[in-house]
Design an enzyme around this catalytic site. Structure first.
Site, PDB file in Angstrom:
ATOM      1  N   GLY A 175       0.822  -1.199   0.000  1.00 56.35           N
ATOM      2  CA  GLY A 175       0.000   0.000   0.000  1.00 56.35           C
ATOM      3  C   GLY A 175       0.858   1.252   0.000  1.00 56.35           C
ATOM      4  O   GLY A 175       2.053   1.231  -0.356  1.00 56.35           O
ATOM      5  N   GLY A 176       0.259   2.350   0.423  1.00 57.05           N
ATOM      6  CA  GLY A 176       1.010   3.596   0.401  1.00 57.05           C
ATOM      7  C   GLY A 176       2.059   3.672   1.496  1.00 57.05           C
ATOM      8  O   GLY A 176       3.159   4.195   1.262  1.00 57.05           O
ATOM      9  N   CYS A 209     -25.881  11.707  -0.314  1.00 55.87           N
ATOM     10  CA  CYS A 209     -26.639  10.748   0.487  1.00 55.87           C
ATOM     11  C   CYS A 209     -27.476   9.844  -0.426  1.00 55.87           C
ATOM     12  O   CYS A 209     -28.167  10.320  -1.327  1.00 55.87           O
ATOM     13  CB  CYS A 209     -27.543  11.481   1.482  1.00 55.87           C
ATOM     14  SG  CYS A 209     -26.634  12.279   2.817  1.00 55.87           S
ATOM     15  N   HIS A 251     -20.764   7.874   6.632  1.00 54.96           N
ATOM     16  CA  HIS A 251     -21.570   9.027   7.028  1.00 54.96           C
ATOM     17  C   HIS A 251     -22.127   8.848   8.442  1.00 54.96           C
ATOM     18  O   HIS A 251     -22.128   9.779   9.262  1.00 54.96           O
ATOM     19  CB  HIS A 251     -22.706   9.217   6.016  1.00 54.96           C
ATOM     20  CG  HIS A 251     -23.456  10.494   6.217  1.00 54.96           C
ATOM     21  ND1 HIS A 251     -24.502  10.881   5.397  1.00 54.96           N
ATOM     22  CD2 HIS A 251     -23.326  11.501   7.134  1.00 54.96           C
ATOM     23  CE1 HIS A 251     -24.978  12.028   5.815  1.00 54.96           C
ATOM     24  NE2 HIS A 251     -24.287  12.432   6.864  1.00 54.96           N
ATOM     25  N   ASP A 287     -11.616   5.092   4.063  1.00 54.74           N
ATOM     26  CA  ASP A 287     -10.738   4.095   3.427  1.00 54.74           C
ATOM     27  C   ASP A 287     -11.351   2.690   3.538  1.00 54.74           C
ATOM     28  O   ASP A 287     -10.689   1.720   3.899  1.00 54.74           O
ATOM     29  CB  ASP A 287      -9.347   4.130   4.067  1.00 54.74           C
ATOM     30  CG  ASP A 287      -8.277   3.626   3.114  1.00 54.74           C
ATOM     31  OD1 ASP A 287      -8.612   3.416   1.924  1.00 54.74           O
ATOM     32  OD2 ASP A 287      -7.139   3.422   3.540  1.00 54.74           O
ATOM     33  N   LYS A 291       1.593  -7.690   7.453  1.00 55.35           N
ATOM     34  CA  LYS A 291       1.867  -6.340   6.950  1.00 55.35           C
ATOM     35  C   LYS A 291       2.883  -5.661   7.867  1.00 55.35           C
ATOM     36  O   LYS A 291       2.828  -5.806   9.086  1.00 55.35           O
ATOM     37  CB  LYS A 291       0.584  -5.514   6.886  1.00 55.35           C
ATOM     38  CG  LYS A 291      -0.473  -6.109   5.959  1.00 55.35           C
ATOM     39  CD  LYS A 291      -1.737  -5.274   5.948  1.00 55.35           C
ATOM     40  CE  LYS A 291      -2.783  -5.893   5.021  1.00 55.35           C
ATOM     41  NZ  LYS A 291      -4.037  -5.126   5.012  1.00 55.35           N
TER      42      LYS A 291
END
Length: 1473
Positions: free
Chosen positions: A1249-1250, A1432, A1381, A1395, A1276
């Site tokens: 990943g980053g 929404c 949300h 994410d 990881k």
């Protein structure tokens, strides 16, 4: 058919007693039910069989239904095939577990026995017990064809769950075989093909169907196993498991008349194992005293035979039939393996004629394997085949096949046959001649066979009339048969001999092979082709017969499939002939060419090459072997490789130069046949001439082979003379040149007449038909007739002489075109002539269409332009003349305008230009281009096959010159005179006429050697074919699959045995552990008692030796009371008890508690020794417990390899706090559990990943199941640059801190997801979840990592840590975006989970914004980006979330609520951890 229903739709009194009525009245079917027509029949569609369509026919019947009606229903209405064996399966009706080996043997054996014999399987039809195992067997090993899945369930109507859904007449009912587990009823099994639902009026009662089932079995047992055979259908009972009732059922089967054999699967349990045990225990001296009708099959036996073979073998032995009857049964089953192993054995006694009858039955029933078996056991065709048997085979009734054969007889005899006509061998001979055609004569139609056949037939008829035979006299139809068969009639009076004369030649495999071909039995024909002599010729004959039968089928407008089937059979035999010829040519070229040209007496004295040509078998004729033979026939002994063409031309011009040519040796020419002309000059056999005899004969033979070149040169000279005659003025008297032309054409006419007369057909009409079938013969006939007409007319005065000259002019065209035939033999010109011939023959319809367009325009044009024409023949010329030339571009521009110079025009003349324009468009642009395209297509199609077609035509060209005398016209007349003299000489000597075709005449030994060579080639061919089949990719895959199945079965068996052994060892280990505990306890107790006893003895000795009190060190600290008398013995209650000591040792405490410990001095060892003994006991028991614990540790599923790591995880713990929200907290485990991880190969960077990089790991071993062995995980680690960047913010290990924050971050998201799943509406069906993450310490380098389960599937990302969303495409993605949300609103707008990513509902690697979790936290920027970009969706509205486009910074929000800041953080921590 009927059913039983309740009278007046009320329950019987026995089930509904009145208040004054007791339960004494017994329910009776006769009293409480009535019969009525069935109301439930149709088709059941089972709904739970998704893998295949499973439908079954059913009917509800009464318990007292007649078995005759049931069998008629199944055969006629359900169209089931007649059973050749009945397999009735008996066993347990409740669910039970079969061992894998028994299940495999039962399933495979039952279905294989049923499919290979055409058997019916009878079961209870329910979806439990043995019927379920039968259904599973059909599912696994059965076919998809409903008619071949003859699995019949005879089921009680009252036992069927949801039986009311099946009521209806001729209905299609869907059925769900999922019943109520609490119900006593059962469902139908979905893999049965037919159901008989037996109704006796009862509900939930099993067993009412047994009576009807037994009656149906007995009735089926009375039926014939085959219409040709007398034996009944055998029945065998297959027993699997079962209760006490099964034992009674087995006894009923073996005591019935006739007895029914019983086949028991040992190891299936209960009744089956009981029967197997009794059967083994009652065996004495190899004989079963229990009952010989019972066969026990043990799947675990080492000398195990196939279960289907065992079932069929037990059926044969249990029927107690004679060997002939057993052979008939195996013949009906088509199981030659059973017959070979059990019936056709050494020492078996056979009745006279039984094997011959079995051979007839095998041929009629098309049982190839049985025919092979009987032939291998000594059956010879010369003794088996007779006239009666061969005619019986030809008169076998087989529907369409027999009808087609009668049609062929009618065409061959040109008459219509009466109904029920019986075919004779003479009729078959006529059919064979009709199909092969040409000059072929069948053996059945020759005079000697007709005479022998007539004597046999009349002798049989006379015996019947005189009463000498036991059979009935033949009917008038047989008299019609004698008349139409046309036997040979002797000319010696009207007397005939009663004695039966032998046939001129005994029947052999050729006669049986032709029968198989005419009866359309391809597999039988292919098998019989392998036996006997002249295999190559038989393959060619079969190819010809099938090709002619396909033509006749198309001409008679029969079924197209019949013609296509004949064509496929013809191609198969044609390819077989080519393959055998190729194999023979590879083995020995000269012997292969001998096979082509050797005379075959059995096939009308034809050669194999002649048969191939008559059948138009182009691949055979164009084969290299045939072409090599033709080349040798064409060149003769002349060695073309060593002689240039100039030498040959020089030899033609100067005959003495022939001596300069080189020739082949006689050994090299031994395979070349002799032509008729060679025998005429005394060259009967090239091989037979001694080497010293005349070179003159050799020169003569060489000149004969050069006849083609001589004929070509003479023909060119003839054309030059004929051209001179036509071009110069015709005088009243013919010139010398014209007389030479007349003699040449006359001698040619005599040669053509000789060809017709000397051809092999018997009738003149057939001779002419065959001769005119050649195009060049018809062309020569027209040319000769036209020349004769011109020659006759030239003797008269004008205008007849002019007409004769014109006839000459037209006739020379045919003679010039004849040159093309001479060039066709050339290798380069021949293929082009073949293409031209194909184009000319195929353009007929296009030319007709062009002619129609031409006439339509020409007539209308002529009629418009010339309205005043008088009737004359010139009109036809004017109609066609100009429109025809317009096709080639001549438009007659000056005549387009039809008006004269004075301006006068025919009426409607303005239409002719328009009509001409339309005509030119259609004719010149469309039709001509279509013709060109058509020719172009033919050219490209023929270019690839023209060489093969030329090779085929080359045979005709070469045979044309070989059949002719070698002298060219007009010198050919001398050859004709010599032929006439030789024919008269042979007629006086009564010699047989020689064949026109050059044949190779071999002696007996040479012919025997040739047949042996051919047989060897056939064996080599089949050997190579078998090797190719075994080495093919499909066979390898099949063999590999079979081996894999065997290995899989072995692995499953070994695994089960290992599990069984491990279970037994575990139980044994537990028992041994208990014994060890008891033994250790006993030993330690004895040791303690011994120590106590020694202590007492020591105290007693000390007490006697000293009068003082006990030493102070022996006193106990809590001693009560004053000192008493002298010897104070320590109180035993002050020592810790044995149970307390064991408990303390097992609880892990090393010493005694203070309140129970003895205050003993170290100098005295009494109490100390007791403590040591107690500790020893504790240690011993602890050691035993550890040993048992070590044995209970399961073996890892894979070998332990990889690197060692320690795994730490968050654990839930209860906190004793006043705050109810903080009672459940998460803490790290106090110790790490060990595990072994092995890296798996993957693409570099595919999991990075980053800020982190990942790697797949396989867990090979784990402690306390902290990880699952055999499962793949993702490990990881943060990238080095990220760790270095965060090093300044943490004290100690930055990697550890980052990993902890990452785990806490995912833990927080996991907690919020749990709350979210609890409060979301129920109509939002998805329940996403985050994976569990643990902390890992890698021992080899001390690195801290995170580990989680590997996700397999389509990995998707729904939003990122910047708040940017990815467009959703399903309801799950809408829900996950709504979750982000919701977290913002749920946390009072202080944090947000972003994410979001994962596979389906399993998520991983989230980012919790605002809280100080990890390095990927972007804070307010991420929240602001999400709020601004989020739209929404429906899930947001269902959750009551409202969108807003602006937010305040976090610090501002917290400053505005100072009292809330601390509370919020605490609330988040308590809820998330």
């Amino acid at each position: 058919m009927g059913e039983h229903s309740w009278q007046e739709s009320t329950l019987p009194l026995s089930l509904c007693p009145g208040p004054e009525q007791g339960m004494e009245e017994k329910w009776s079917m006769m009293v409480h039910t009535k019969a009525s027509p069935t109301d439930a029949y149709g088709i059941i569609d089972f709904q739970d069989t998704a893998t295949r369509v499973c439908r079954a026919k059913y009917i509800r019947v009464a318990v007292d239904s007649r078995p005759e009606a049931l069998l008629q229903l199944m055969l006629r209405e359900w169209q089931m095939e007649r059973p050749k064996l009945l397999l009735t399966v008996q066993g347990g009706s409740e669910n039970f577990v079969l061992p894998p080996k028994v299940k495999q043997a039962f399933s495979k054996g039952l279905i294989n026995a049923a499919l290979s014999t055409g058997a019916w399987i009878l079961t209870d039809g329910i979806n439990t017990g043995v019927s379920k195992y039968v259904g599973d067997a059909v599912k696994t090993f059965g076919g998809h064809d409903l008619r071949k899945r003859n699995t019949i369930g005879i089921t009680p109507w009252g036992m069927i769950d949801n039986n009311m859904d099946l009521i209806g007449r001729d209905v299609f009912r869907p059925y769900q075989p999922l019943g109520n587990p609490l119900s006593k009823r059962a469902c139908l099994n979905g893999f049965h093909s037919h159901f008989l639902l037996v109704d006796d009026g009862t509900l939930g009662k099993h067993g009412c169907q047994e009576g009807l089932r037994r009656k149906l079995e007995k009735h089926i047992q009375l039926q014939k196993v085959h219409p040709r055979l007398k034996q009944g259908v055998p029945v065998v009972c297959v027993v699997v498991e079962g209760g006490p009732a099964i034992v009674s059922t087995v006894l009923d089967y073996i005591r019935s008349a006739p007895p029914v054999p019983v086949f028991v699967f040992e190891g299936s349990g209960k009744a089956a194992d009981l029967l197997a045990f009794l059967h083994k225990q009652t065996t004495w001296a190899g004989q079963h005293l229990f009952d010989p009708q019972i066969t026990i099959f043990d799947p675990e036996s080492e000398d195990l035979i196939a279960p289907d073979a065992a079932i069929l073998t037990s059926t044969l032995k249990g029927t107690k039939a004679s060997p002939a009857e057993q052979l008939s049964m195996t013949l009906a089953w088509d199981r030659a393996d059973i017959a070979q192993k059990e019936i056709l054995v050494y020492g078996q006694h056979w009745q006279v004629g039984s094997l011959e009858q079995a051979m007839v039955d095998s041929l009629v029933m098309d049982r190839v394997s049985f025919v092979k078996l009987l032939i291998d056991n000594g059956m010879t065709m010369s003794r088996f085949l007779t006239v009666d048997r061969l005619e019986e085979l030809y008169n076998t009734k087989q529907g369409q096949t027999q009808q087609f054969l009668h049609h062929l007889v009618e065409d061959a005899k040109q008459t219509s046959l009466p109904v029920g006509y019986r075919l004779s061998l003479i009729d078959m001979g006529l059919v064979i001649e009709y199909l092969i055609g040409g000059a072929y004569r069948s053996t059945y139609t020759r005079k000697n066979f007709r005479a022998a056949y007539s004597r046999i037939s009349l002798s049989s008829f006379t015996k019947q009339r005189l009463g000498l035979g036991t059979k009935k006299a033949r009917s008038l139809q047989d008299l019609q048969f004698f008349r139409t068969a046309q036997p040979y009639k002797s000319k010696v009076g009207k007397r005939f001999w009663i004695c039966i004369a032998p046939l001129p030649c005994p029947f052999n495999f050729n006669d049986l092979f032709v029968w198989a071909v005419l009866q359309q039995r391809q597999q039988m024909a292919l098998f019989l082709w392998q036996y006997g002599e002249e295999a190559l010729a038989r393959a060619v004959v079969a190819c010809k017969l099938y090709r002619s039968m396909a033509f006749q089928a198309r001409q008679s407008n029969m079924d197209d499939n019949l013609a296509e089937r004949f064509k496929a059979f013809s191609l198969e035999f044609g390819q077989l002939a080519v393959d055998v010829l190729d194999c023979a040519f590879q083995q020995n070229e000269q012997m292969a060419m001998k096979l082509l040209t050797s005379e075959m007496e059995a096939w009308s004295h034809f050669t194999c090459l002649q048969l191939a040509v008559s059948s138009c078998h182009r691949p055979f004729v164009s084969h290299s072997c045939t072409q090599t033979l033709l080349t040798d026939l064409w060149t003769g002994p002349l060695n073309m490789r060593k002689n240039s063409f100039l030498k040959i031309i020089l030899s033609l011009l100067l005959p003495p130069a022939i001596l300069l040519l080189e020739f082949k040796s006689r050994a090299e020419m031994c395979h070349v046949p002799q032509s008729h002309e060679a025998m005429l000059f005394g060259l009967e056999s090239v091989k037979s001439q001694p080497a010293t005899e005349g070179s003159d004969r050799t020169v003569t033979f060489q000149l004969m082979q050069l006849s083609a070149l001589v004929a070509f040169v003479s023909y060119l000279a003839f054309l030059m003379l004929f051209s001179f005659v036509v071009l110069v003025k015709m005088e009243a008297q013919p010139r010398v040149e014209e007389w030479m032309v007349i003699v040449y054409i006359g001698s040619t006419a005599v040669e053509k007449t000789r060809e017709v007369v000397m051809s092999e057909p018997r009738k003149l009409s057939q001779k002419l038909k065959i001769w005119f079938s050649e195009y060049w013969n018809a062309s020569d006939f027209v040319a000769i007739v036209l020349f004769v007409v011109g020659f006759v007319m030239r003797w008269f005065a004008d205008p007849y002489r002019t007409a004769g000259r014109i006839a000459y002019c037209l006739d020379i065209i045919f003679w010039f075109v004849r040159v093309l035939d001479l060039l066709a033999v050339n290798k380069h010109a021949g293929p082009y002539l073949t293409i031209i011939t194909k184009m000319t023959s195929n353009m007929f319809f296009i030319v007709v269409m062009m002619m129609i367009v031409l006439l339509s325009f020409g007539v209308s044009r002529k009629a418009i332009l010339s309205p005043d024409e008088e009737p004359s023949w010139s009109l036809a010329r004017d109609i066609v003349f100009q429109p025809y030339w317009m096709i080639f571009g001549e438009v007659y521009a000056g005549e387009i305008d039809a008006c004269d110079e004075d301006g006068s025009c025919p009426p409607a003349s303005f239409l002719t230009p328009f009509l001409q324009a339309v005509y030119m468009f259609f004719q010149y642009i469309i039709m001509v281009n279509i013709l060109i395209a058509f020719f172009n297509n033919i050219y490209f199609d023929m270019a690839s096959t023209s060489n093969k077609l030329w090779r085929y035509n080359r045979y005709h060209y070469i045979m044309t010159y070989l059949e002719r005398p070698w002298l060219p016209p007009p010198l050919i007349l001398f050859s004709h005179m010599a032929l006439t003299v030789r024919g008269i000489f042979r007629r006086f000597r009564q010699d047989a006429d020689s064949s026109v075709f050059p044949e190779l005449y071999l002696g007996h030994e040479d012919r025997k050697t040739l047949y042996e060579f051919e047989e060897k080639c056939v064996e080599v061919y089949f050997h190579e074919k078998t090797e190719d089949a075994n080495s093919s990719q499909l066979s390898r895959i099949r063999a590999t699959a079979e081996r894999a199945e065997e290995m899989c079965a072995m692995v499953v068996e070994v695994s089960e045995k290992v599990n069984f052994i491990q279970l037994n060892l575990s139980e044994l280990d537990g028992q041994l552990g208990q014994l060890q505990d008891l033994s250790a306890l006993a030993v330690d107790t004895l040791a303690l008692l011994s120590a106590s006893d020694s202590l007492h003895h020591k105290e007693a000795r000390l007490a006697r030796a000293s009068r003082h009190t006990l030493p102070r060190s022996w006193t106990l600290p809590h001693r009560s009371g004053s000192d008493s008398d002298g010897a104070n013995i320590p109180n035993r209650k002050s020592f810790p008890s044995l149970n307390e000591t064991i408990n303390e040792c097992l609880s892990g405490r090393r010493g005694f508690r203070d309140d129970t410990s003895l205050q003993c001095s170290r100098s005295q060892g009494t109490a100390s020794s007791r403590v040591q003994e107690s500790l020893l006991l504790c240690i011993t028991m602890e050691r035993n417990n550890l040993m048992r614990l070590a044995h209970t540790i399961p073996f890892p599923p894979v070998s332990v390899f990889g690197e060692e790591v320690s795994v730490y995880s968050l654990e839930e713990a209860s906190s004793v706090s006043a705050d109810p929200e903080s009672r459940s907290v998460a803490s790290w485990s106090s110790r790490g559990y060990s595990a072994m991880l092995q890296p798996l190969p993957s693409e570099e960077g595919s999991l990075d990943g980053g800020i982190r990089q990942g790697c797949r790991m396989l867990c090979t071993w784990a402690e306390q199941d902290v990880l699952k062995p055999g499962m793949v995980y993702i490990v990881k680690a943060f990238k080095p640059e990220v760790v270095r960047a965060w090093q300044k913010y943490f004290h100690g290990s930055a990697a550890l801190q980052l990993c902890l924050r990452e785990i806490q971050q995912q833990r927080a998201a996991q907690k919020m997801m749990q709350v979210f799943n609890q409060i979301k509406p129920d109509d939002l069906h998805h329940s996403p979840r985050f994976l569990d993450v643990s902390l890992v310490l890698w021992h080899s380098n001390g690195q801290w990592l995170t580990i989680e389960r590997n996700l397999t599937g389509d990995f998707r990302k729904y939003n990122n840590n910047t708040g940017e969303e990815i467009a959703p495409c399903c309801s799950l993605e809408d829900l996950l975006l709504a979750f982000s949300h919701w977290t913002y609103e749920y946390s009072c707008k202080e944090l947000m989970v972003l994410d979001m990513q994962g596979v389906g509902e399993e998520l991983t690697d989230p980012t919790v914004i605002t809280m100080v979790f990890g390095p990927d936290n972007l804070g307010d920027a991420a929240i602001k980006g999400f709020v601004q970009k989020h739209s929404c969706n429906l899930c947001c509205h269902r959750l009551g979330l409202k969108g807003q486009k602006t937010i305040k910074p976090l610090k501002e929000r917290l400053c505005n609520h100072p009292g809330k800041q601390t509370h919020t953080r605490k609330n988040i921590q308590t809820q998330l951890f």
